[in-house]
Design an enzyme around this catalytic site. Structure first.
Site, PDB file in Angstrom:
ATOM      1  N   GLY A 116      -3.299   5.377   0.135  1.00 55.25           N
ATOM      2  CA  GLY A 116      -1.999   6.406  -1.364  1.00 55.25           C
ATOM      3  C   GLY A 116      -2.507   5.504  -2.737  1.00 55.25           C
ATOM      4  O   GLY A 116      -3.202   4.952  -3.542  1.00 55.25           O
ATOM      5  N   GLU A 294       8.113  -6.860   8.916  1.00 55.79           N
ATOM      6  CA  GLU A 294       8.319  -8.163   8.676  1.00 55.79           C
ATOM      7  C   GLU A 294       8.713  -8.245  10.399  1.00 55.79           C
ATOM      8  O   GLU A 294       8.763  -9.741  10.258  1.00 55.79           O
ATOM      9  CB  GLU A 294       8.890  -8.384   7.435  1.00 55.79           C
TER      10      GLU A 294
END
Length: 339
Positions: A116, A294
């Site tokens: 994107g 994460e």
């Protein structure tokens, strides 16, 4: 009379006469056979040890004491509890490492995912700076994962650098950016990347290299310390605390908090994490849970200790004041919409 004598000898010796090996074999020949067997075993053992020694000489990492000098930085953590080095400026001898890795004629891969607007806003500065500061003087391959047509920025011609565009396919996980990137990376590692490079790094796009990111960062498994959480107490680290999640780390446990912006190592170690991450996300989705990329990465490194850690110098957030422990910022990580 002879039979009686033999029977008496058998009884006095405590075993039947017909089982006595000395009546059938020459003791001298038996000793020689044993010596030949021991000699053969010794030769095979020495051959095996020699093979292992030369294999380590060819494939093993350079001895830590040759290039790593932790006592030069007593102001920071330079070695983990499991004896992995933490790389800070001033702790490593890049000349010694260069001498070692140039003999090995290595190729390093750098994978980046630009989906994107990330490809429009962040990719150009990333590639421009990486082509200058990432592994200068070594063969490297950029693996750029995109979901649209990409025109590479004008980069200085470097015969040591090449670029491969990896197309991301449309799928149901479209709303999970990290998932589709790791899925694409895992597929290409299996297909060809593992045959093309000796080491591989995966990095976020919204970063700009500012100083050399060199061979001091190479190892079997490499983790990046988080710039903010490195300076906080372990009990405050933002691990996934929901027991039902695949990313769960119980309170009271944990070593460091690692940034999801950079991780690397040899290709099979990178593949190991990507496959583990994909399975964990799918498992959590079935339970109605959503965690972050994460946190899955931190769970992975909690159970699979990295063999080398990069200090916050290698991924600093410019929004933070630079503490005295940080001598040179290697990469600046910029938040969304800041470039």
């Amino acid at each position: 009379m002879v039979r009686s004598t033999l029977r008496a000898q058998s009884i006095s010796s405590g075993r039947p006469h017909h089982l006595d090996p000395l009546c059938c074999h020459n003791p001298t020949e038996g000793m020689k056979a044993k010596k030949r067997m021991l000699l053969l075993i010794s030769c095979l053992f020495l051959l095996l040890m020699t093979k292992i020694y030369f294999r380590k000489q060819q494939k093993g990492e350079l001895r830590l004491s040759v290039w790593f000098h932790p006592r030069r930085r007593l102001d920071v953590i330079t070695t983990t509890d499991w004896q992995a080095p933490v790389i800070w400026e001033g702790t490593f001898d890049r000349l010694a490492l260069d001498k070692y890795y140039r003999k090995r004629n290595i190729t390093v891969g750098l994978a980046v995912c630009a989906v994107g607007r990330l490809s429009d806003q962040y990719l150009d500065p990333f590639l421009q700076s990486a082509s200058k500061f990432f592994m200068p003087g070594y063969r490297m391959i950029f693996y750029i994962m995109v979901d649209r047509y990409l025109k590479l920025p004008a980069l200085g011609r470097n015969p040591l650098q090449s670029f491969q565009i990896l197309r991301i396919s449309e799928e149901s996980w479209r709303n999970n950016f990290d998932f589709i990137c790791m899925k694409t990376l895992a597929e290409h590692i299996q297909e060809r990347i593992r045959y093309e490079v000796d080491f591989l790094f995966s990095m976020s796009t919204n970063m700009v290299f500012q100083n050399t990111f060199g061979v001091e960062t190479l190892s079997t498994s490499v983790a990046q310390l988080h710039a903010w959480w490195y300076f906080r107490k372990t009990k405050d680290l933002p691990y996934e605390r929901r027991p039902m999640s695949a990313a769960y780390i119980p309170f009271g446990l944990g070593d460091f908090y690692y940034a999801g912006t950079i991780f690397g190592g040899v290709p099979f170690q990178v593949l190991n994490f990507t496959q583990e991450y994909l399975k964990s996300v799918i498992l959590d989705k079935k339970k109605g849970l959503i965690s972050t990329y994460e946190k899955y990465l931190n769970k992975h490194f909690f159970f699979n200790k990295p063999t080398k850690l990069l200090s916050p110098e290698y991924n600093w957030d410019p929004n933070f004041n630079i503490p005295q422990e940080v001598w040179y910022v290697k990469i600046a990580q910029y938040p969304t919409d800041s470039l």
